[in-house]
Design a protein around this motif. Structure first.
Motif, PDB file in Angstrom:
ATOM      1  N   PHE A 261      -6.458  10.307  -3.454  1.00 14.50           N
ATOM      2  CA  PHE A 261      -6.565   9.452  -2.270  1.00 14.50           C
ATOM      3  C   PHE A 261      -7.705   8.447  -2.460  1.00 14.50           C
ATOM      4  O   PHE A 261      -7.538   7.256  -2.223  1.00 14.50           O
ATOM      5  N   ILE A 262      -8.869   8.951  -2.880  1.00 13.89           N
ATOM      6  CA  ILE A 262     -10.034   8.092  -3.097  1.00 13.89           C
ATOM      7  C   ILE A 262      -9.733   7.056  -4.168  1.00 13.89           C
ATOM      8  O   ILE A 262      -9.984   5.860  -3.983  1.00 13.89           O
ATOM      9  N   SER A 263      -9.191   7.495  -5.274  1.00 13.52           N
ATOM     10  CA  SER A 263      -8.875   6.596  -6.381  1.00 13.52           C
ATOM     11  C   SER A 263      -7.878   5.518  -5.953  1.00 13.52           C
ATOM     12  O   SER A 263      -8.042   4.337  -6.280  1.00 13.52           O
ATOM     13  N   THR A 264      -6.860   5.907  -5.215  1.00 14.82           N
ATOM     14  CA  THR A 264      -5.853   4.942  -4.744  1.00 14.82           C
ATOM     15  C   THR A 264      -6.466   3.941  -3.783  1.00 14.82           C
ATOM     16  O   THR A 264      -6.215   2.743  -3.879  1.00 14.82           O
ATOM     17  N   PHE A 265      -7.289   4.423  -2.862  1.00 19.12           N
ATOM     18  CA  PHE A 265      -7.928   3.530  -1.907  1.00 19.12           C
ATOM     19  C   PHE A 265      -8.821   2.522  -2.638  1.00 19.12           C
ATOM     20  O   PHE A 265      -8.786   1.321  -2.360  1.00 19.12           O
ATOM     21  N   LEU A 266      -9.597   3.012  -3.594  1.00 20.92           N
ATOM     22  CA  LEU A 266     -10.473   2.123  -4.353  1.00 20.92           C
ATOM     23  C   LEU A 266      -9.669   1.131  -5.193  1.00 20.92           C
ATOM     24  O   LEU A 266     -10.054  -0.030  -5.330  1.00 20.92           O
TER      25      LEU A 266
ATOM     26  N   ALA B 157       0.826  -1.209   0.000  1.00 14.00           N
ATOM     27  CA  ALA B 157       0.000   0.000   0.000  1.00 14.00           C
ATOM     28  C   ALA B 157       0.859   1.257   0.000  1.00 14.00           C
ATOM     29  O   ALA B 157       0.538   2.235  -0.681  1.00 14.00           O
ATOM     30  N   SER B 158       1.954   1.226   0.738  1.00 13.38           N
ATOM     31  CA  SER B 158       2.778   2.426   0.839  1.00 13.38           C
ATOM     32  C   SER B 158       3.413   2.808  -0.500  1.00 13.38           C
ATOM     33  O   SER B 158       3.806   3.952  -0.697  1.00 13.38           O
ATOM     34  N   GLN B 159       3.464   1.883  -1.435  1.00 10.13           N
ATOM     35  CA  GLN B 159       3.973   2.186  -2.769  1.00 10.13           C
ATOM     36  C   GLN B 159       2.951   2.976  -3.600  1.00 10.13           C
ATOM     37  O   GLN B 159       3.317   3.630  -4.573  1.00 10.13           O
ATOM     38  N   HIS B 160       1.686   2.895  -3.222  1.00  8.21           N
ATOM     39  CA  HIS B 160       0.620   3.522  -4.009  1.00  8.21           C
ATOM     40  C   HIS B 160       0.173   4.881  -3.466  1.00  8.21           C
ATOM     41  O   HIS B 160      -0.256   5.736  -4.228  1.00  8.21           O
ATOM     42  N   PHE B 161       0.228   5.058  -2.143  1.00 12.32           N
ATOM     43  CA  PHE B 161      -0.264   6.297  -1.549  1.00 12.32           C
ATOM     44  C   PHE B 161       0.834   7.354  -1.497  1.00 12.32           C
ATOM     45  O   PHE B 161       1.991   7.048  -1.232  1.00 12.32           O
ATOM     46  N   SER B 162       0.447   8.581  -1.710  1.00  8.72           N
ATOM     47  CA  SER B 162       1.384   9.705  -1.644  1.00  8.72           C
ATOM     48  C   SER B 162       1.834   9.913  -0.206  1.00  8.72           C
ATOM     49  O   SER B 162       1.029   9.848   0.725  1.00  8.72           O
ATOM     50  N   LYS B 163       3.104  10.165  -0.041  1.00  8.07           N
ATOM     51  CA  LYS B 163       3.655  10.422   1.296  1.00  8.07           C
ATOM     52  C   LYS B 163       3.845  11.926   1.530  1.00  8.07           C
ATOM     53  O   LYS B 163       4.349  12.340   2.561  1.00  8.07           O
TER      54      LYS B 163
ATOM     55  N   LEU C 120      -4.836   7.638   7.378  1.00  8.43           N
ATOM     56  CA  LEU C 120      -5.845   8.501   7.993  1.00  8.43           C
ATOM     57  C   LEU C 120      -5.291   9.909   8.204  1.00  8.43           C
ATOM     58  O   LEU C 120      -6.000  10.897   7.997  1.00  8.43           O
ATOM     59  N   GLU C 121      -4.026   9.989   8.602  1.00  9.37           N
ATOM     60  CA  GLU C 121      -3.389  11.301   8.765  1.00  9.37           C
ATOM     61  C   GLU C 121      -3.313  12.035   7.431  1.00  9.37           C
ATOM     62  O   GLU C 121      -3.545  13.241   7.359  1.00  9.37           O
ATOM     63  N   ARG C 122      -3.010  11.306   6.383  1.00  4.24           N
ATOM     64  CA  ARG C 122      -2.960  11.909   5.043  1.00  4.24           C
ATOM     65  C   ARG C 122      -4.336  12.472   4.678  1.00  4.24           C
ATOM     66  O   ARG C 122      -4.461  13.592   4.193  1.00  4.24           O
ATOM     67  N   LEU C 123      -5.382  11.689   4.922  1.00  3.32           N
ATOM     68  CA  LEU C 123      -6.745  12.148   4.644  1.00  3.32           C
ATOM     69  C   LEU C 123      -7.063  13.396   5.453  1.00  3.32           C
ATOM     70  O   LEU C 123      -7.578  14.381   4.921  1.00  3.32           O
ATOM     71  N   ARG C 124      -6.739  13.387   6.741  1.00  4.89           N
ATOM     72  CA  ARG C 124      -7.018  14.548   7.598  1.00  4.89           C
ATOM     73  C   ARG C 124      -6.246  15.786   7.131  1.00  4.89           C
ATOM     74  O   ARG C 124      -6.780  16.899   7.165  1.00  4.89           O
ATOM     75  N   ASN C 125      -5.007  15.585   6.705  1.00  4.24           N
ATOM     76  CA  ASN C 125      -4.219  16.724   6.196  1.00  4.24           C
ATOM     77  C   ASN C 125      -4.874  17.331   4.955  1.00  4.24           C
ATOM     78  O   ASN C 125      -4.944  18.554   4.823  1.00  4.24           O
ATOM     79  N   ILE C 126      -5.330  16.475   4.070  1.00  6.14           N
ATOM     80  CA  ILE C 126      -5.991  16.957   2.849  1.00  6.14           C
ATOM     81  C   ILE C 126      -7.265  17.718   3.211  1.00  6.14           C
ATOM     82  O   ILE C 126      -7.518  18.816   2.690  1.00  6.14           O
ATOM     83  N   LEU C 127      -8.070  17.134   4.103  1.00  7.31           N
ATOM     84  CA  LEU C 127      -9.329  17.769   4.486  1.00  7.31           C
ATOM     85  C   LEU C 127      -9.089  19.102   5.194  1.00  7.31           C
ATOM     86  O   LEU C 127      -9.784  20.095   4.924  1.00  7.31           O
ATOM     87  N   SER C 128      -8.107  19.143   6.093  1.00  7.29           N
ATOM     88  CA  SER C 128      -7.793  20.394   6.809  1.00  7.29           C
ATOM     89  C   SER C 128      -7.340  21.473   5.840  1.00  7.29           C
ATOM     90  O   SER C 128      -7.783  22.623   5.928  1.00  7.29           O
ATOM     91  N   ALA C 129      -6.452  21.105   4.927  1.00  6.10           N
ATOM     92  CA  ALA C 129      -5.971  22.074   3.938  1.00  6.10           C
ATOM     93  C   ALA C 129      -7.115  22.565   3.067  1.00  6.10           C
ATOM     94  O   ALA C 129      -7.188  23.757   2.734  1.00  6.10           O
ATOM     95  N   GLY C 130      -8.015  21.663   2.714  1.00  2.00           N
ATOM     96  CA  GLY C 130      -9.167  22.057   1.901  1.00  2.00           C
ATOM     97  C   GLY C 130     -10.080  23.024   2.611  1.00  2.00           C
ATOM     98  O   GLY C 130     -10.608  23.963   2.010  1.00  2.00           O
ATOM     99  N   LYS C 131     -10.245  22.833   3.911  1.00  2.00           N
ATOM    100  CA  LYS C 131     -11.081  23.754   4.684  1.00  2.00           C
ATOM    101  C   LYS C 131     -10.382  25.104   4.821  1.00  2.00           C
ATOM    102  O   LYS C 131     -11.016  26.157   4.665  1.00  2.00           O
ATOM    103  N   GLU C 132      -9.077  25.080   5.092  1.00  2.00           N
ATOM    104  CA  GLU C 132      -8.313  26.329   5.214  1.00  2.00           C
ATOM    105  C   GLU C 132      -8.351  27.137   3.921  1.00  2.00           C
ATOM    106  O   GLU C 132      -8.385  28.368   3.956  1.00  2.00           O
TER     107      GLU C 132
END
Length: 196
Positions: free
Chosen positions: A86-91, A66-72, A126-138
């Motif tokens: 993120f969604i596409s990679t998870f799916l 999995a770590s090869q597919h998700f952005s770090k 999950l941290e990656r998702l939260r970072n994306i969501l926080s940045a999107g809200k900001e």
């Protein structure tokens, strides 16, 4: 029949993944795993030490893949694009590794003593998702009230899709195309975030 020991170790790991996914940890025995792997029972102890350590080896294998597919990348530049990725990679991971997806569902839906180990593996995503969501809200791209709740909703959609249910079999007997699944899931999540 003469097989290399490494071949037996790999067969045991693959058989364990299959058995744990099908039956869950508690309903899987080492004997079942060895029958599927066509391996001697003693080899599980020799290679892995115990059923639990074998289980952790299965989870570790998934984590490495999995770590090869998700952005770090921790710096979020474009929240909308990065959430879509993120969604596409998870799916993609769910589609191409159905056994791990089933295993993850078993663990997340039970009070497992292995939950802490599973949490450590899943936490970076999950941290990656939260970072994306926080940045999107900001950046005023995403709109939601609670980061914790919206994260749970999105993970629920990705891990426990209702369309996996036998109750919702396709009326025409055909599965939806991969691209449609990604597009519709992304659109559904984006609608919940009131993307602007």
């Amino acid at each position: 029949m003469s097989l290399k020991p490494d071949a037996a170790k790999i067969r045991i790991l693959e058989a364990a993944k299959h058995c744990f996914a099908e039956n869950g940890y508690n309903q899987t025995s080492v004997r079942q795993i060895c029958e599927v792997a066509d391996a001697n029972l003693a080899l599980v102890s020799y290679y892995y030490g115990s059923k639990e350590k074998l289980y952790f080896a299965v989870l570790d294998q998934w984590y490495l893949e999995a770590s090869q597919h998700f952005s770090k990348n921790t710096n979020v530049q474009n929240p909308k694009e990065e959430l879509e990725q993120f969604i596409s990679t998870f799916l993609y991971m769910r589609k191409h590794d159905k056994q791990f997806h089933m295993l993850l569902r078993h663990e997340l839906s039970s009070e497992s003593p292995r939950k802490e180990f599973v949490s450590k593996l899943v936490k970076p995503y999950l941290e990656r998702l939260r970072n994306i969501l926080s940045a999107g809200k900001e950046k005023n791209v995403f709109h939601y009230e609670s980061l914790e709740l919206i994260s749970k909703f999105i993970i629920s959609i990705l891990v426990y899709p209702a369309y996996d249910s036998f109750l919702l079999e396709a009326q025409d007997g055909q599965e939806s195309a991969w691209e449609d699944e990604v597009r519709q899931t992304t659109n559904f999540i984006f609608a919940g975030l009131e993307i602007r």
